[in-house]
Design an enzyme around this catalytic site. Structure first.
Site, PDB file in Angstrom:
ATOM      1  N   HIS A 119     -29.684 -24.495  26.599  1.00  0.00           N
ATOM      2  CA  HIS A 119     -28.364 -23.971  26.940  1.00  0.00           C
ATOM      3  C   HIS A 119     -28.061 -24.317  28.384  1.00  0.00           C
ATOM      4  O   HIS A 119     -28.908 -24.165  29.264  1.00  0.00           O
ATOM      5  CB  HIS A 119     -28.340 -22.457  26.741  1.00  0.00           C
ATOM      6  CG  HIS A 119     -26.967 -21.861  26.723  1.00  0.00           C
ATOM      7  ND1 HIS A 119     -26.184 -21.787  27.850  1.00  0.00           N
ATOM      8  CD2 HIS A 119     -26.237 -21.321  25.717  1.00  0.00           C
ATOM      9  CE1 HIS A 119     -25.030 -21.216  27.542  1.00  0.00           C
ATOM     10  NE2 HIS A 119     -25.042 -20.932  26.250  1.00  0.00           N
ATOM     11  N   ARG A 157     -23.078 -28.442  24.098  1.00  0.00           N
ATOM     12  CA  ARG A 157     -24.074 -27.939  25.040  1.00  0.00           C
ATOM     13  C   ARG A 157     -25.058 -29.007  25.520  1.00  0.00           C
ATOM     14  O   ARG A 157     -25.496 -28.977  26.673  1.00  0.00           O
ATOM     15  CB  ARG A 157     -24.841 -26.780  24.391  1.00  0.00           C
ATOM     16  CG  ARG A 157     -23.999 -25.528  24.260  1.00  0.00           C
ATOM     17  CD  ARG A 157     -24.734 -24.462  23.471  1.00  0.00           C
ATOM     18  NE  ARG A 157     -23.991 -23.206  23.493  1.00  0.00           N
ATOM     19  CZ  ARG A 157     -24.353 -22.122  22.818  1.00  0.00           C
ATOM     20  NH1 ARG A 157     -25.438 -22.160  22.058  1.00  0.00           N
ATOM     21  NH2 ARG A 157     -23.645 -21.018  22.881  1.00  0.00           N
ATOM     22  N   LEU A 176     -29.733 -15.697  29.556  1.00  0.00           N
ATOM     23  CA  LEU A 176     -28.512 -16.404  29.159  1.00  0.00           C
ATOM     24  C   LEU A 176     -27.278 -15.954  29.935  1.00  0.00           C
ATOM     25  O   LEU A 176     -27.071 -14.772  30.181  1.00  0.00           O
ATOM     26  CB  LEU A 176     -28.264 -16.184  27.668  1.00  0.00           C
ATOM     27  CG  LEU A 176     -27.114 -16.974  27.048  1.00  0.00           C
ATOM     28  CD1 LEU A 176     -27.388 -18.462  27.101  1.00  0.00           C
ATOM     29  CD2 LEU A 176     -26.895 -16.539  25.601  1.00  0.00           C
ATOM     30  N   PHE A 216     -14.553 -22.306  22.843  1.00  0.00           N
ATOM     31  CA  PHE A 216     -15.979 -22.533  23.095  1.00  0.00           C
ATOM     32  C   PHE A 216     -16.239 -24.029  23.058  1.00  0.00           C
ATOM     33  O   PHE A 216     -15.465 -24.800  22.488  1.00  0.00           O
ATOM     34  CB  PHE A 216     -16.826 -21.825  22.027  1.00  0.00           C
ATOM     35  CG  PHE A 216     -17.770 -20.789  22.582  1.00  0.00           C
ATOM     36  CD1 PHE A 216     -17.324 -19.797  23.424  1.00  0.00           C
ATOM     37  CD2 PHE A 216     -19.110 -20.806  22.247  1.00  0.00           C
ATOM     38  CE1 PHE A 216     -18.185 -18.828  23.922  1.00  0.00           C
ATOM     39  CE2 PHE A 216     -19.990 -19.851  22.732  1.00  0.00           C
ATOM     40  CZ  PHE A 216     -19.528 -18.859  23.581  1.00  0.00           C
ATOM     41  N   GLN A 238     -32.371 -27.105  21.782  1.00  0.00           N
ATOM     42  CA  GLN A 238     -31.180 -26.970  22.615  1.00  0.00           C
ATOM     43  C   GLN A 238     -31.520 -26.228  23.902  1.00  0.00           C
ATOM     44  O   GLN A 238     -32.052 -25.115  23.864  1.00  0.00           O
ATOM     45  CB  GLN A 238     -30.083 -26.212  21.872  1.00  0.00           C
ATOM     46  CG  GLN A 238     -28.804 -26.083  22.669  1.00  0.00           C
ATOM     47  CD  GLN A 238     -27.702 -25.417  21.862  1.00  0.00           C
ATOM     48  OE1 GLN A 238     -27.547 -24.202  21.913  1.00  0.00           O
ATOM     49  NE2 GLN A 238     -26.945 -26.203  21.118  1.00  0.00           N
ATOM     50  N   ARG A 293     -26.467 -27.772  18.159  1.00  0.00           N
ATOM     51  CA  ARG A 293     -25.624 -26.700  17.616  1.00  0.00           C
ATOM     52  C   ARG A 293     -24.462 -26.416  18.541  1.00  0.00           C
ATOM     53  O   ARG A 293     -24.627 -26.321  19.758  1.00  0.00           O
ATOM     54  CB  ARG A 293     -26.448 -25.423  17.433  1.00  0.00           C
ATOM     55  CG  ARG A 293     -25.618 -24.222  17.000  1.00  0.00           C
ATOM     56  CD  ARG A 293     -26.468 -22.997  16.781  1.00  0.00           C
ATOM     57  NE  ARG A 293     -27.057 -22.477  18.003  1.00  0.00           N
ATOM     58  CZ  ARG A 293     -26.423 -21.709  18.890  1.00  0.00           C
ATOM     59  NH1 ARG A 293     -25.145 -21.408  18.714  1.00  0.00           N
ATOM     60  NH2 ARG A 293     -27.056 -21.248  19.952  1.00  0.00           N
ATOM     61  N   GLU A 313     -21.605 -18.740  27.112  1.00  0.00           N
ATOM     62  CA  GLU A 313     -20.660 -19.846  27.155  1.00  0.00           C
ATOM     63  C   GLU A 313     -19.217 -19.360  27.218  1.00  0.00           C
ATOM     64  O   GLU A 313     -18.317 -20.108  27.589  1.00  0.00           O
ATOM     65  CB  GLU A 313     -20.862 -20.732  25.928  1.00  0.00           C
ATOM     66  CG  GLU A 313     -20.145 -22.061  25.988  1.00  0.00           C
ATOM     67  CD  GLU A 313     -20.582 -22.989  24.875  1.00  0.00           C
ATOM     68  OE1 GLU A 313     -19.767 -23.835  24.471  1.00  0.00           O
ATOM     69  OE2 GLU A 313     -21.726 -22.875  24.401  1.00  0.00           O
ATOM     70  N   HIS A 373     -33.112 -22.540  24.607  1.00  0.00           N
ATOM     71  CA  HIS A 373     -32.249 -21.545  23.979  1.00  0.00           C
ATOM     72  C   HIS A 373     -32.340 -21.500  22.460  1.00  0.00           C
ATOM     73  O   HIS A 373     -32.325 -20.425  21.868  1.00  0.00           O
ATOM     74  CB  HIS A 373     -30.810 -21.841  24.394  1.00  0.00           C
ATOM     75  CG  HIS A 373     -29.791 -20.880  23.866  1.00  0.00           C
ATOM     76  ND1 HIS A 373     -29.825 -19.531  24.146  1.00  0.00           N
ATOM     77  CD2 HIS A 373     -28.701 -21.071  23.075  1.00  0.00           C
ATOM     78  CE1 HIS A 373     -28.802 -18.922  23.555  1.00  0.00           C
ATOM     79  NE2 HIS A 373     -28.111 -19.846  22.888  1.00  0.00           N
TER      80      HIS A 373
END
Length: 631
Positions: A249, A322, A263, A121, A247, A423, A266, A388
């Site tokens: 995304h 991100r 979404l 990730f 954030q 994050r 990821e 997000h």
């Protein structure tokens, strides 16, 4: 108070997502009578939308992984603005929480050796995300929910009452926290179906209400994410930190309009998916920041070796944190190299066979086929940034989860500090487990420490009831406002003026507009009765969304730098002086906010020594470095 439904508990958990359920389990196992308040149906919390996996340094795929590497990755992702103690606890305890979840019955994907499988990730040095296909959050909620049921069955076996020590209030919303002096004493709520009030008395409350995304027009968040916990805590006297850091995304759906923002996990990129622009160029190689140059591949050949060569530590640039990927996509679109519907292309079809895609990404395959008529095994997806996650939240003690208000605790997305300015993907699910447990344990210990329980103030309860029904009117007064109109204007304001790229002039325009909306919100009027009335529900949610949006906008205009999820077009780089500063929001009068600067606590020297000196020099002054004046 005889006319109102009243119940008494030791601990109330507001929110039934991952952190709320884990907190409730901890409180119940500590012997406390516990209530869980769920705004939606039990088992339908937003945690189910977390797809890719749960980050924990178990070393099942790469034995070089350990808590120290995870800690370093987390601090780097947050640009060193994280609460380092929270990042340390998270990295150390996440593996135990995942293994514990397995003892509850979670069915993770396995390696050939039978261990819990872990995938790559963004921002993580090694494959670290324990996963269940691309529906990990759903498995987590299913498992924690079943654990709650098993505790209720234990109660039934002993007492003949399923709800003797743990009860779930589903489709129930909290409107106010009630205090006895400075201490928490309980909460006023209402049943969404009937509109009837209920009063819950308890000396300890755990906030686990999630994020704030429904203040934005394009968001991956579900309808529950209206900043309830942030706003309730603020009004009760707690402080919020890091609210400027939102954030976006990198990959939400952009077409068709009906699903814009949903979404795209990821794990598509973690499993080898690549980002390309309208010219077919794999553009992320052009956006690797200097601080990450030694960690990420600069050629396609080097990037592709990451998936087959265990000794190659050069990650593909699609796996940058991100915030970096979202800004890169935004830049490509602004430069006119976007996809037909205003995003970019995410391609996994050229990277793995169709049967592998369907096995590893079943939800994504189904989602695009059903919602966009796109077969991701044959063609690329169109994706773009979507609101997000909020890194900011209630300021808490790292070890216990307690806020500054006695008896108030917080965990998960509504708490602040753990993730700093950004994050890493997968850290949210392990954050829920680690700090959900700690908050539940902290609340139970707090209850044990009391010499006497706080007492509910009948006058405050009555005032809270009156506030909750204030929107009902006949609509004949001058200036009556519709909650749906105000919500649309709020979302458009935040989307356009406090979005992924910010400018002082625009953010100040947003602050002015928010002030106007707050005044207009005093004249909100809803029609009908209190029985399941969506207009009334939104009117109450708007009070929270407006307050939290004001925190975000005011903090965004004050932080004169770009860091993590906060990007200023007029201050385009990180400023070393701002790395020391947290922006702290507190309540100012009736639904107003004030923001002050607070110094970040220096990191322990043994933790600083986990980083290379050259890297630390990019963030810290000489006096702060290991061996320096503050080390």
């Amino acid at each position: 108070m005889s006319e109102i439904e009243t119940h008494s508990y030791d601990v109330i958990v507001i929110g039934a997502g991952g952190s709320g359920l884990r907190a409730a389990i901890a409180a119940r196992e500590a012997g406390k009578k516990t209530a869980i308040i769920s705004k939606s149906l039990f088992g339908k919390a937003h945690t189910v939308m977390a797809e890719g996996g749960c980050a924990a340094a178990m070393g099942n795929v790469n034995p070089n992984d350990n808590w120290m590497v995870h800690f370093r990755d987390t601090m780097r992702g947050g640009k060193f603005l994280n609460n380092w103690r929270m990042a340390e606890l998270h990295a150390k305890e996440a593996p135990d929480r995942v293994w514990e979840l397995e003892t509850y019955g979670a069915l993770f994907d396995r390696t050939p050796e039978g261990k819990i499988s872990q995938r790559n990730f963004g921002g993580h040095t090694y494959p670290r995300l324990a996963h269940v296909g691309d529906r990990t959050g759903l498995e987590m909620i299913r498992t924690l929910q079943q654990k709650i049921v098993s505790l209720q069955q234990d109660d039934f076996a002993r007492t003949g009452d399923y709800e003797a020590n743990i009860k779930v209030y589903a489709e129930c919303t909290v409107t106010d926290l009630i205090k006895d002096g400075e201490r928490i004493a309980g909460a006023l709520a209402y049943w969404r179906e009937s509109g009837r009030h209920l009063l819950l008395e308890a000396p300890a409350i755990v906030m686990a209400t999630g994020g704030v995304g429904k203040s934005y027009k394009v968001t991956s968040n579900s309808w529950e994410y209206t900043g309830d916990g942030h706003a309730l805590a603020l009004r009760a006297g707690a402080s919020l930190i890091n609210m400027e850091f939102l954030q976006f995304h990198p990959t939400g759906m952009v077409w068709p309009p009906s699903v814009k923002g949903i979404l795209v996990t990821e794990s598509v990129r973690g499993d080898g998916g690549v980002l390309t622009n309208s010219e077919g160029k794999r553009f992320m190689f052009d956006y690797i920041p200097d601080v990450f140059k030694d960690q990420y591949a600069t050629t396609e050949e080097e990037a592709d070796r990451w998936y087959t060569d265990a000794d190659n530590n050069k990650r593909p640039p699609e796996l940058l944190p991100r915030d970096e990927v979202a800004r890169a996509i935004n830049s490509e679109v602004q430069a006119g190299r976007g996809s037909p519907h205003g995003g970019v292309f995410l391609d996994v079809s050229s990277r793995m066979p169709a049967e592998t895609i369907i096995k590893r990404l079943p939800s994504m395959h189904h989602q695009f086929k059903e919602l966009a008529d796109v077969d991701i095994t044959k063609e690329p997806m169109e994706v773009g940034p979507t609101c997000h996650y909020v890194m900011g939240g209630i300021e808490v003690d790292p070890d216990t989860g307690q806020a500054s208000v006695p008896g108030l605790f917080a965990a998960g997305e509504c708490s602040g500090g753990m993730h700093g300015s950004n994050r890493l993907g997968g850290n949210s699910l392990s954050d829920l487990l680690v700090f959900g447990k700690r908050a539940g344990d902290g609340a139970a210990a707090y209850v044990d420490s009391l010499s006497a329980r706080p007492v509910l103030d009948e006058v405050e309860v009555k005032r809270a009831q009156e506030r909750s029904v204030a929107p009902f009117g006949d609509g004949s007064q001058d200036g009556a406002e519709n909650p749906y109109t105000l919500h649309q204007e709020l979302q458009q304001t935040m989307n356009d003026l406090v979005g992924i790229i910010r400018k002082e002039e625009e953010v100040r325009q947003a602050i002015t507009k928010l002030g106007e909306l707050k005044e207009r919100a005093k004249n909100l009027v809803v029609e009908g009765h209190r029985q399941f009335n969506p207009g009334w529900h939104l009117a109450l949610d708007l009070r929270n969304m407006l307050l939290v949006s004001e925190c975000v906008a005011n903090a965004a205009v004050l932080r004169q730098e770009s860091r993590g999820g906060h990007t200023r077009d007029d201050y385009t780089t990180m400023d070393a002086e701002w790395r020391h500063k947290l922006l702290v929001c507190t309540a100012d009068g009736d639904d107003g906010v004030q923001i002050v600067e607070q110094e970040q606590i220096p990191m322990r020297s043994d933790l600083m020594e986990l980083f290379e000196l050259d890297e630390l020099k990019k963030y810290f002054t000489d006096a702060e470095l290991p061996g320096g004046a503050t080390a």
